[in-house]
Design an enzyme around this catalytic site. Structure first.
Site, PDB file in Angstrom:
ATOM      1  N   LYS A  71       0.796  -1.234   0.000  1.00 24.06           N
ATOM      2  CA  LYS A  71       0.000   0.000   0.000  1.00 24.06           C
ATOM      3  C   LYS A  71       0.829   1.284   0.000  1.00 24.06           C
ATOM      4  O   LYS A  71       0.397   2.298  -0.545  1.00 24.06           O
ATOM      5  CB  LYS A  71      -0.948   0.009   1.199  1.00 24.06           C
ATOM      6  CG  LYS A  71      -2.134  -0.923   1.024  1.00 24.06           C
ATOM      7  CD  LYS A  71      -3.064  -0.774   2.203  1.00 24.06           C
ATOM      8  CE  LYS A  71      -4.376  -1.468   1.940  1.00 24.06           C
ATOM      9  NZ  LYS A  71      -5.425  -1.044   2.859  1.00 24.06           N
ATOM     10  N   ASP A 107     -10.594   3.630   0.937  1.00 19.34           N
ATOM     11  CA  ASP A 107     -10.995   3.409   2.342  1.00 19.34           C
ATOM     12  C   ASP A 107     -11.575   4.696   2.934  1.00 19.34           C
ATOM     13  O   ASP A 107     -12.443   4.637   3.814  1.00 19.34           O
ATOM     14  CB  ASP A 107      -9.794   2.984   3.201  1.00 19.34           C
ATOM     15  CG  ASP A 107      -9.526   1.487   3.098  1.00 19.34           C
ATOM     16  OD1 ASP A 107     -10.414   0.745   2.627  1.00 19.34           O
ATOM     17  OD2 ASP A 107      -8.414   1.060   3.472  1.00 19.34           O
TER      18      ASP A 107
HETATM   19  P1  NAP Z   1      -2.612  -1.766  12.299  1.00 16.88           P
HETATM   20  O1  NAP Z   1      -1.936  -0.820  11.387  1.00 16.88           O
HETATM   21  O2  NAP Z   1      -1.896  -2.958  12.805  1.00 16.88           O
HETATM   22  O3  NAP Z   1      -3.149  -0.902  13.571  1.00 16.88           O
HETATM   23  C1  NAP Z   1      -3.785  -1.493  14.657  1.00 16.88           C
HETATM   24  C2  NAP Z   1      -3.936  -0.485  15.780  1.00 16.88           C
HETATM   25  O4  NAP Z   1      -4.612  -1.133  16.860  1.00 16.88           O
HETATM   26  C3  NAP Z   1      -2.598   0.011  16.344  1.00 16.88           C
HETATM   27  O5  NAP Z   1      -2.699   1.374  16.662  1.00 16.88           O
HETATM   28  C4  NAP Z   1      -2.420  -0.811  17.628  1.00 16.88           C
HETATM   29  O6  NAP Z   1      -1.739  -0.151  18.666  1.00 16.88           O
HETATM   30  C5  NAP Z   1      -3.855  -0.974  18.063  1.00 16.88           C
HETATM   31  N1  NAP Z   1      -4.026  -2.165  18.903  1.00 16.88           N
HETATM   32  C6  NAP Z   1      -3.708  -3.438  18.580  1.00 16.88           C
HETATM   33  N2  NAP Z   1      -4.003  -4.261  19.612  1.00 16.88           N
HETATM   34  C7  NAP Z   1      -4.488  -3.472  20.614  1.00 16.88           C
HETATM   35  C8  NAP Z   1      -4.937  -3.723  21.935  1.00 16.88           C
HETATM   36  N3  NAP Z   1      -4.954  -4.947  22.445  1.00 16.88           N
HETATM   37  N4  NAP Z   1      -5.371  -2.670  22.665  1.00 16.88           N
HETATM   38  C9  NAP Z   1      -5.357  -1.423  22.174  1.00 16.88           C
HETATM   39  N5  NAP Z   1      -4.927  -1.113  20.918  1.00 16.88           N
HETATM   40  C10 NAP Z   1      -4.506  -2.136  20.152  1.00 16.88           C
HETATM   41  O7  NAP Z   1      -3.949  -2.336  11.628  1.00 16.88           O
HETATM   42  P2  NAP Z   1      -4.903  -1.582  10.573  1.00 16.88           P
HETATM   43  O8  NAP Z   1      -4.451  -1.866   9.205  1.00 16.88           O
HETATM   44  O9  NAP Z   1      -5.061  -0.176  11.014  1.00 16.88           O
HETATM   45  O10 NAP Z   1      -6.267  -2.399  10.776  1.00 16.88           O
HETATM   46  C11 NAP Z   1      -6.957  -2.346  11.994  1.00 16.88           C
HETATM   47  C12 NAP Z   1      -8.297  -3.087  11.914  1.00 16.88           C
HETATM   48  O11 NAP Z   1      -9.142  -2.487  10.940  1.00 16.88           O
HETATM   49  C13 NAP Z   1      -8.167  -4.561  11.510  1.00 16.88           C
HETATM   50  O12 NAP Z   1      -9.103  -5.293  12.256  1.00 16.88           O
HETATM   51  C14 NAP Z   1      -8.566  -4.561  10.042  1.00 16.88           C
HETATM   52  O13 NAP Z   1      -9.124  -5.803   9.626  1.00 16.88           O
HETATM   53  C15 NAP Z   1      -9.631  -3.468  10.029  1.00 16.88           C
HETATM   54  N6  NAP Z   1      -9.809  -2.834   8.715  1.00 16.88           N
HETATM   55  C16 NAP Z   1     -11.034  -2.923   8.150  1.00 16.88           C
HETATM   56  C17 NAP Z   1     -11.271  -2.303   6.941  1.00 16.88           C
HETATM   57  C18 NAP Z   1     -12.636  -2.392   6.339  1.00 16.88           C
HETATM   58  O14 NAP Z   1     -12.796  -2.086   5.153  1.00 16.88           O
HETATM   59  N7  NAP Z   1     -13.631  -2.767   7.087  1.00 16.88           N
HETATM   60  C19 NAP Z   1     -10.242  -1.596   6.302  1.00 16.88           C
HETATM   61  C20 NAP Z   1      -8.984  -1.520   6.921  1.00 16.88           C
HETATM   62  C21 NAP Z   1      -8.773  -2.144   8.135  1.00 16.88           C
HETATM   63  P3  NAP Z   1      -0.130   0.128  18.633  1.00 16.88           P
HETATM   64  O15 NAP Z   1       0.038   1.147  17.549  1.00 16.88           O
HETATM   65  O16 NAP Z   1       0.150   0.662  19.965  1.00 16.88           O
HETATM   66  O17 NAP Z   1       0.487  -1.183  18.314  1.00 16.88           O
END
Ligand code: NAP
Length: 288
Positions: A71, A107
């Protein structure tokens, strides 16, 4: 679907790509519309990204979706990038123009789409949980909506600092305040919109919620809870919010809308969002 010598090609690049939901969703719409297109998964390892994009141009691929880990890496390979993708710093949709490949991030519009039914955002307050890649699209979307206050909560101060720095270098002016998790109780009591962008509650940990059940009691009346997670559906987060009277929006809706916006760009016409949603639900076993 009949493939002929005239069939136009679309696809998704990623690594790994085996579990992608995009071909099911896009091919369902293509079939329903009677279009002569096919959408295929392309597993492209990081060190072959440049060669793949050049190859796509050589055989006239119309456009493609971009997923992990490409990405950000795709950005220098594009001749044009929309303001949304520049703001987020990541591209998820690419198409061919006269000048080369153009990229955007659907998105942002996909996240906003289900929120546009809900009145005026100019006096509304949003709380975003998490500060990863998806949170950037959410903050850009809330900014485009004209949301009056955007508060983002993260668990790692250093990563919160990086998140803020990202927006200082971005062409999009965002009105964002970041907080550590301990501030959440005070913020929630003013939140018209609460968005979960953390993966907490995703299958198989379906009983987890990113915030304690008691905190949902603080949500003001008529608030909206939006979880980006699409399996399970609904998540524990959405169930808890809905039980307290909040409107629930699930990640499946965002997934469908971002895909529909991409397909509209590629085929140049309105696409059947319902067909895409239904096929995704079938694919995920959520239609029972
Ligand atoms: P990412 O870049 O890995 O970011 C995840 C975030 O969640 C980080 O800020 C992380 O904190 C935080 N986190 C993880 N575990 C945690 C916990 N136990 N307690 C508190 N905070 C926590 O992932 P992403 O790409 O942003 O995706 C995140 C979610 O969105 C996923 O479930 C993904 O499937 C979903 N998503 C859905 C769509 C859709 O179209 N529906 C699109 C994109 C993403 P740290 O920074 O401190 O590690």
């Amino acid at each position: 679907m009949t493939i002929s010598g005239k069939t136009k090609l679309l696809g998704v690049i990623g690594h790994p790509i085996e579990h992608t939901l995009s071909p099911a969703m896009h091919n369902a719409a293509i079939e329903q519309m009677g279009l002569d297109y096919v959408y295929l998964p392309f597993p492209i390892p990081p060190d072959r990204l440049g060669a793949a994009v050049e190859g796509f141009a050589a055989f006239g691929l119309v456009g493609f979706s971009v997923t992990i880990p490409h990405k950000q890496a795709i950005l220098p390979l594009l001749s044009e990038v929309t303001p949304e993708a520049q703001a987020v710093g990541a591209v998820n949709t690419v198409w061919r123009t006269e000048n080369g490949w153009k990229g955007t991030n659907t998105d942002v519009a996909g996240f906003i789409a289900p929120l546009q039914n809900y009145s005026d955002w100019s006096d509304r307050m949003a709380v975003v949980l998490g500060n990863g890649g998806a949170a950037r699209a959410v903050v850009a979307g809330l900014t485009q909506l004209g949301c009056a206050e955007i508060h983002l909560v993260g668990r790692t101060p250093k990563k919160l600092e990086t998140f803020v720095r990202h927006w200082k270098n971005s062409p999009m002016r965002v009105n964002l305040k970041v907080h550590t998790w301990d501030t959440l109780p005070n913020l929630i009591s003013r939140a018209n919109l609460l968005v979960n962008t953390t993966p907490v509650g995703m299958s198989p940990h379906v009983d987890r919620s990113p915030i304690e059940p008691e905190l949902f009691d603080k949500l003001p009346p008529n608030s909206i809870a939006y979880d980006l997670i699409y399996t399970p559906n609904p998540t524990q987060f959405l169930k808890l919010a809905w039980e307290r009277g909040a409107t629930a929006i699930d990640g499946l809706e965002m997934l469908v809308r971002q895909g529909a916006i991409a397909l509209e760009i590629w085929v140049g016409q309105t696409v059947p969002v319902d067909v895409m949603r239904q096929r995704l639900k079938q694919h995920l076993g959520l239609d029972r």
